[in-house]
Design a protein around this motif. Sequence first.
Motif, PDB file in Angstrom:
ATOM      1  N   PRO A 223      -3.632   7.408   5.822  1.00  0.00           N
ATOM      2  CA  PRO A 223      -2.202   7.175   5.629  1.00  0.00           C
ATOM      3  C   PRO A 223      -1.649   7.875   4.389  1.00  0.00           C
ATOM      4  CG  PRO A 223      -3.420   5.335   4.753  1.00  0.00           C
ATOM      5  CD  PRO A 223      -4.438   6.275   5.353  1.00  0.00           C
ATOM      6  N   ASP A 224      -0.355   7.843   4.279  1.00  0.00           N
ATOM      7  CA  ASP A 224       0.315   8.344   3.076  1.00  0.00           C
ATOM      8  C   ASP A 224       0.348   7.266   2.000  1.00  0.00           C
ATOM      9  OD1 ASP A 224       1.394  10.999   4.156  1.00  0.00           O
ATOM     10  OD2 ASP A 224       2.136   9.561   5.630  1.00  0.00           O
ATOM     11  N   TYR A 225       0.358   6.006   2.429  1.00  0.00           N
ATOM     12  CA  TYR A 225       0.403   4.882   1.495  1.00  0.00           C
ATOM     13  C   TYR A 225      -0.588   3.809   1.942  1.00  0.00           C
ATOM     14  CZ  TYR A 225       4.925   6.737  -0.119  1.00  0.00           C
ATOM     15  OH  TYR A 225       5.944   7.530  -0.614  1.00  0.00           O
ATOM     16  N   TRP A 226      -1.314   3.256   0.958  1.00  0.00           N
ATOM     17  CA  TRP A 226      -2.181   2.113   1.213  1.00  0.00           C
ATOM     18  C   TRP A 226      -1.528   0.847   0.668  1.00  0.00           C
ATOM     19  CZ3 TRP A 226      -6.133   2.303   4.389  1.00  0.00           C
ATOM     20  CH2 TRP A 226      -6.888   3.475   4.535  1.00  0.00           C
ATOM     21  N   ILE A 227      -1.654  -0.244   1.404  1.00  0.00           N
ATOM     22  CA  ILE A 227      -1.285  -1.565   0.902  1.00  0.00           C
ATOM     23  C   ILE A 227      -2.599  -2.292   0.609  1.00  0.00           C
ATOM     24  CG2 ILE A 227      -0.201  -3.778   1.419  1.00  0.00           C
ATOM     25  CD1 ILE A 227       1.859  -1.616   1.156  1.00  0.00           C
ATOM     26  N   ASP A 228      -2.850  -2.557  -0.673  1.00  0.00           N
ATOM     27  CA  ASP A 228      -4.107  -3.177  -1.067  1.00  0.00           C
ATOM     28  C   ASP A 228      -4.238  -4.573  -0.453  1.00  0.00           C
ATOM     29  OD1 ASP A 228      -6.549  -3.381  -2.433  1.00  0.00           O
ATOM     30  OD2 ASP A 228      -5.600  -4.418  -4.117  1.00  0.00           O
ATOM     31  N   GLY A 229      -5.309  -4.774   0.312  1.00  0.00           N
ATOM     32  CA  GLY A 229      -5.546  -6.059   0.962  1.00  0.00           C
ATOM     33  C   GLY A 229      -4.740  -6.269   2.228  1.00  0.00           C
ATOM     34  N   GLY A 230      -3.938  -5.291   2.604  1.00  0.00           N
ATOM     35  CA  GLY A 230      -3.099  -5.430   3.788  1.00  0.00           C
ATOM     36  C   GLY A 230      -3.899  -5.494   5.076  1.00  0.00           C
ATOM     37  N   THR A 231      -3.532  -6.413   5.966  1.00  0.00           N
ATOM     38  CA  THR A 231      -4.183  -6.544   7.272  1.00  0.00           C
ATOM     39  C   THR A 231      -3.294  -5.914   8.345  1.00  0.00           C
ATOM     40  OG1 THR A 231      -3.119  -8.653   7.784  1.00  0.00           O
ATOM     41  CG2 THR A 231      -5.166  -8.733   6.493  1.00  0.00           C
ATOM     42  N   HIS A 232      -3.669  -6.092   9.597  1.00  0.00           N
ATOM     43  CA  HIS A 232      -2.864  -5.536  10.683  1.00  0.00           C
ATOM     44  C   HIS A 232      -1.516  -6.244  10.776  1.00  0.00           C
ATOM     45  CE1 HIS A 232      -2.735  -2.742  13.999  1.00  0.00           C
ATOM     46  NE2 HIS A 232      -2.286  -3.672  14.820  1.00  0.00           N
ATOM     47  N   LEU A 233      -1.414  -7.393  10.142  1.00  0.00           N
ATOM     48  CA  LEU A 233      -0.178  -8.180  10.172  1.00  0.00           C
ATOM     49  C   LEU A 233       0.644  -7.980   8.893  1.00  0.00           C
ATOM     50  CD1 LEU A 233       0.955 -10.211  12.308  1.00  0.00           C
ATOM     51  CD2 LEU A 233       0.023 -12.042  10.881  1.00  0.00           C
ATOM     52  N   MET A 234       0.338  -6.935   8.129  1.00  0.00           N
ATOM     53  CA  MET A 234       0.955  -6.783   6.809  1.00  0.00           C
ATOM     54  C   MET A 234       2.454  -6.495   6.859  1.00  0.00           C
ATOM     55  SD  MET A 234      -0.293  -3.057   5.491  1.00  0.00           S
ATOM     56  CE  MET A 234       0.462  -1.553   6.159  1.00  0.00           C
ATOM     57  N   VAL A 235       2.976  -6.044   7.994  1.00  0.00           N
ATOM     58  CA  VAL A 235       4.425  -5.846   8.090  1.00  0.00           C
ATOM     59  C   VAL A 235       5.148  -7.173   7.871  1.00  0.00           C
ATOM     60  CG1 VAL A 235       4.637  -6.250  10.583  1.00  0.00           C
ATOM     61  CG2 VAL A 235       6.239  -4.719   9.447  1.00  0.00           C
ATOM     62  N   TYR A 236       4.435  -8.270   8.091  1.00  0.00           N
ATOM     63  CA  TYR A 236       4.983  -9.609   7.888  1.00  0.00           C
ATOM     64  C   TYR A 236       4.441 -10.230   6.597  1.00  0.00           C
ATOM     65  CZ  TYR A 236       6.619 -14.317   9.171  1.00  0.00           C
ATOM     66  OH  TYR A 236       7.250 -15.548   9.190  1.00  0.00           O
TER      67      TYR A 236
END
Length: 214
Positions: free
Chosen positions: A185-198
Amino acid sequence: MGKIYCLSGIGADDRIFGKLSIPGYELVHLAWIKPERKETLPQYALRIAKLIDEENPIILGLSFGGMLCTEIAKALPVKKAFLISSAKTKLELPKLNRAVQALIRSQILPPFVFSIPNRYICKIFGAETADEIRLLNGIIRDADGAFVKWASRAIVEWHNEVVPPNIIHIHGTNDHVLPSAISKPDYWIDGGTHLMVYSCAGEVSTIIAGELSH
């Protein structure tokens, strides 16, 4: 106010985007249309793109919706295409063993199987809080099983190798549905899961807003 046209994950609805907030932009959810028999993912993407009522739009796709955004961006000019917890090419999809692929392609499983909530799905999607579990179970319960069945086959048969321009891919480091290990990806969300949009909506919103301010 600008518009961002949103495509959710397989069978999901606009509830999944409920915590996103992009200043100056309205999120316009594109509801699923009925797929045609044996329709491919690229073919479906072109049909659903007709729901977008402006040229050079900003589009956003979650998971399966991101794959559709990739195909839309390949065929039509877009200002930006945001992919969240998704895959740009077949190389970012997990490899399924032949038996699972054959089962999905065979279409043997009845549609209702694809709309039954269970603990395993909550775990792999990363739903941890009561709110997240309630949301995910509600989405699964309300999903159109026939659509999910078709989309599962469409993903297995998706062989895209082209990354169009203006794609911005945001992914979580703890995604177990589309594994972080094979994502670029261009950006990582640390600890983000598949549900991270929420669950990480604030961080995702900040990245999107930053990209749109450029």
